[in-house]
Design an enzyme around this catalytic site. Structure first.
Site, PDB file in Angstrom:
ATOM      1  N   LYS A   1       0.838  -1.279  -0.028  1.00 26.89           N
ATOM      2  CA  LYS A   1      -0.001   0.105  -0.061  1.00 26.89           C
ATOM      3  C   LYS A   1       0.962   1.169  -0.018  1.00 26.89           C
ATOM      4  O   LYS A   1       0.497   2.138  -0.659  1.00 26.89           O
ATOM      5  CB  LYS A   1      -0.926  -0.112   1.204  1.00 26.89           C
ATOM      6  CG  LYS A   1      -1.971  -1.185   0.969  1.00 26.89           C
ATOM      7  CD  LYS A   1      -3.072  -1.095   2.091  1.00 26.89           C
ATOM      8  CE  LYS A   1      -4.169  -1.812   1.724  1.00 26.89           C
ATOM      9  NZ  LYS A   1      -5.220  -1.811   2.828  1.00 26.89           N
TER      10      LYS A   1
ATOM     11  N   LYS B   1      -6.053 -10.764  -5.404  1.00 23.70           N
ATOM     12  CA  LYS B   1      -6.859 -11.037  -4.514  1.00 23.70           C
ATOM     13  C   LYS B   1      -8.277 -10.372  -4.884  1.00 23.70           C
ATOM     14  O   LYS B   1      -7.873  -9.035  -5.414  1.00 23.70           O
ATOM     15  CB  LYS B   1      -6.295 -10.464  -3.292  1.00 23.70           C
ATOM     16  CG  LYS B   1      -7.122 -11.045  -1.860  1.00 23.70           C
ATOM     17  CD  LYS B   1      -6.331 -10.391  -0.495  1.00 23.70           C
ATOM     18  CE  LYS B   1      -6.262  -9.126  -0.573  1.00 23.70           C
ATOM     19  NZ  LYS B   1      -5.766  -8.354   0.624  1.00 23.70           N
TER      20      LYS B   1
ATOM     21  N   LYS C   1     -11.557  -4.705  -1.757  1.00 19.59           N
ATOM     22  CA  LYS C   1     -12.314  -3.094  -1.929  1.00 19.59           C
ATOM     23  C   LYS C   1     -11.595  -2.122  -2.680  1.00 19.59           C
ATOM     24  O   LYS C   1     -12.222  -1.354  -3.333  1.00 19.59           O
ATOM     25  CB  LYS C   1     -12.378  -2.814  -0.393  1.00 19.59           C
ATOM     26  CG  LYS C   1     -13.223  -3.652   0.260  1.00 19.59           C
ATOM     27  CD  LYS C   1     -13.387  -2.974   1.665  1.00 19.59           C
ATOM     28  CE  LYS C   1     -14.084  -4.169   2.973  1.00 19.59           C
ATOM     29  NZ  LYS C   1     -13.082  -4.161   3.883  1.00 19.59           N
TER      30      LYS C   1
END
Ligand code: TYM
Length: 343
Positions: free
Chosen positions: A111, A206, A209
Site C-alpha cells: 500500500k 486477491k 475493496k
C-alpha cells in the site's frame, strides 16, 4: 468459554471475499464461543477517506453482520471507536513494537508503494499494532480471518509475547496486578475453502475493496442483474472442461471455490457436477447459486437498515460488553507498566 474476536474495515461495501473468508465462519462460531465482532472504523482511515462515507459504511457493515447471520443475542457486535481502550492500548503496545517488525508487513509494503512511501500517513505503518490491540484487549483465543491477515496475526502474537515478557509474570505481581499473564497469545482460524477469494478479472490477484474495477468483485449488496453481468464478464480460459488443481487455471479454481462455498457442496461433489461442463454452461449455474445465496442476506439487510434506532441499540449494547472486557485488560496492563491510577 473460549473467546473469538474478528472485524472488517468499513471501507466501501463488503464483498464476497470478506464474506467467504471471514463473516460466514463467524456465524458458526457464535454458537460455541464467547464472540465479539467489531466494525473496525479506526482502521478505515489509514488511507485518505470521506467522512460521510465512513459514517454510512460503519452502519452498513454492522447491518451486514446481522444480515449474514450474526445474532446480537449471542454475539457482541460493536464499533471499534466506541471502545476507547483500543486507541489507548495501541499507544502502549506501539512503544514496545520494533519498527522493523512493522516495515516487514506485506500490506504496508504494497500500500505504501502505491501511495508513495514518504507521503502515506503514519497510521498505515502502525496499523497492525491497532489490530493487535483489538485482539489482545479481549484475551482472545481464536481470530477467524482470511489468508491475507495471517501475517498481521503473527505480529499480534509476537507483540503479546513481548508485552508479557517485558512486564508480565513476577514483575506484574510486584506491581500488584490481578493477572500476571497480561495478554493471551491468540491463534488465527483460517477456513479450508474461501480463505483467499481472487479477483474475477485476474485469478492471480486477491478480490479487494481497493481494486479499481468494480467488475473484479461481487459486493454483498450487488443486485442480481449486476451479479449476472459480473460473472458473465469474469475472466476464463480456453481449456475444455473444468478442474480444481491445474496451476495454469487459477480462474477455474477461484470460480469453483466460490461455487463450492455458496452451494454448500464438497469439492468432490462440485467436480462430479461440473467437470465436463464448458464455461458457458457453468457460469449461469454459478450465477444462480450466488444470487440464491445472497438474496436472503440482502432482504435481511434492508430490514435491519430500516430501523436505525434498533441497530444503534444493538451497537450500544455491544459496546457496553466490549468496554467492560477491554477496560479490565487495559487497567491491568497500565498497572503492570507503572502508570498511576487516577482518583
Ligand atoms: P479487511 O477489512 O481487509 O477484511 C476483512 C476480512 O475479510 C478477509 N478477506 C478475504 N478473505 C478471503 N478472500 C479475500 N479476497 C479477502 N479479502 C478480505 C480478511 O482476511 C479479513 O478476515 N486488518 C483487518 C481487519 C481487522 C481485524 C482486527 C481482523 C482489524 N482488527 C482484529 C481480525 C481481528 C482488515 O483490514 O481486514
Amino acid at each position: 468459554r473460549q473467546r473469538v474476536l474478528s472485524g472488517v474495515q468499513p471501507t466501501g461495501s463488503l464483498h464476497l471475499g470478506n464474506y467467504l473468508g471471514a463473516i460466514r465462519n463467524w456465524v458458526k462460531l457464535q454458537e460455541e464461543y464467547d464472540t465479539f465482532f467489531c466494525v473496525v472504523d479506526l482502521h478505515a482511515i489509514t488511507l485518505p477517506h470521506e467522512p460521510k462515507e465512513l459514517l454510512h459504511s460503519t452502519h452498513s457493515s454492522a447491518a451486514l453482520y446481522i444480515a449474514c447471520g450474526i445474532d446480537p443475542a449471542k454475539a457482541s457486535i460493536f464499533v471499534q471507536s466506541h471502545v476507547p481502550a483500543h486507541a489507548e492500548l495501541t499507544w502502549l503496545l506501539s512503544c514496545i513494537t520494533p519498527i522493523g517488525w512493522l516495515r516487514k508487513m506485506i500490506q504496508f509494503k504494497e500500500k505504501s508503494k502505491k501511495a508513495g512511501a514518504e507521503e502515506v500517513g503514519t497510521g498505515l505503518l502502525t496499523y497492525p499494532v491497532l489490530m493487535a490491540a483489538d485482539i489482545l484487549l479481549y484475551q482472545t483465543d481464536l481470530v477467524p480471518v482470511g489468508e491475507d491477515q495471517r501475517q498481521h496475526l503473527e505480529l499480534a502474537r509476537d507483540v503479546a509475547e513481548r508485552a508479557n515478557y517485558l512486564f508480565g509474570g513476577k514483575k506484574a505481581k510486584k506491581m500488584g496486578c490481578r493477572h500476571t499473564r497480561l495478554l493471551k497469545v491468540p491463534e488465527a482460524l483460517i477456513p479450508p475453502a474461501g480463505a483467499r477469494v481472487m479477483s474475477l478479472q485476474d485469478g492471480a490477484s486477491k478480490m479487494s475493496k481497493s481494486a479499481e474495477s468494480d467488475l473484479s468483485r461481487i459486493n454483498l449488496l450487488d443486485p442480481p442483474d449486476l451479479i449476472a453481468q459480473k460473472i458473465k464478464r469474469a475472466k476464463t480460459d480456453a481449456f475444455d472442461g473444468l478442474e480444481w488443481d491445474n496451476p495454469e487455471r487459477p480462474e477455474a479454481k477461484n470460480l469453483l471455490t466460490i461455487y463450492q462455498c455458496v452451494s454448500g457442496m464438497t469439492r468432490d461433489e462440485v467436480l462430479a457436477e461440473v467437470s465436463s461442463m464448458r464455461w458457458g454452461d457453468f457460469k449461469p449455474r454459478l450465477t444462480d447459486a450466488l444470487i440464491a445465496h445472497l438474496e436472503p442476506i440482502q432482504a435481511r439487510y434492508a430490514e435491519v437498515m430500516q430501523d436505525e434506532g434498533a441497530l444503534d441499540a444493538i451497537l450500544a449494547q455491544g459496546a457496553d460488553a466490549a468496554n467492560a472486557q477491554a477496560n479490565a485488560t487495559l487497567d491491568n496492563v497500565r498497572k503492570a507498566m507503572g502508570f498511576s491510577v487516577p482518583l
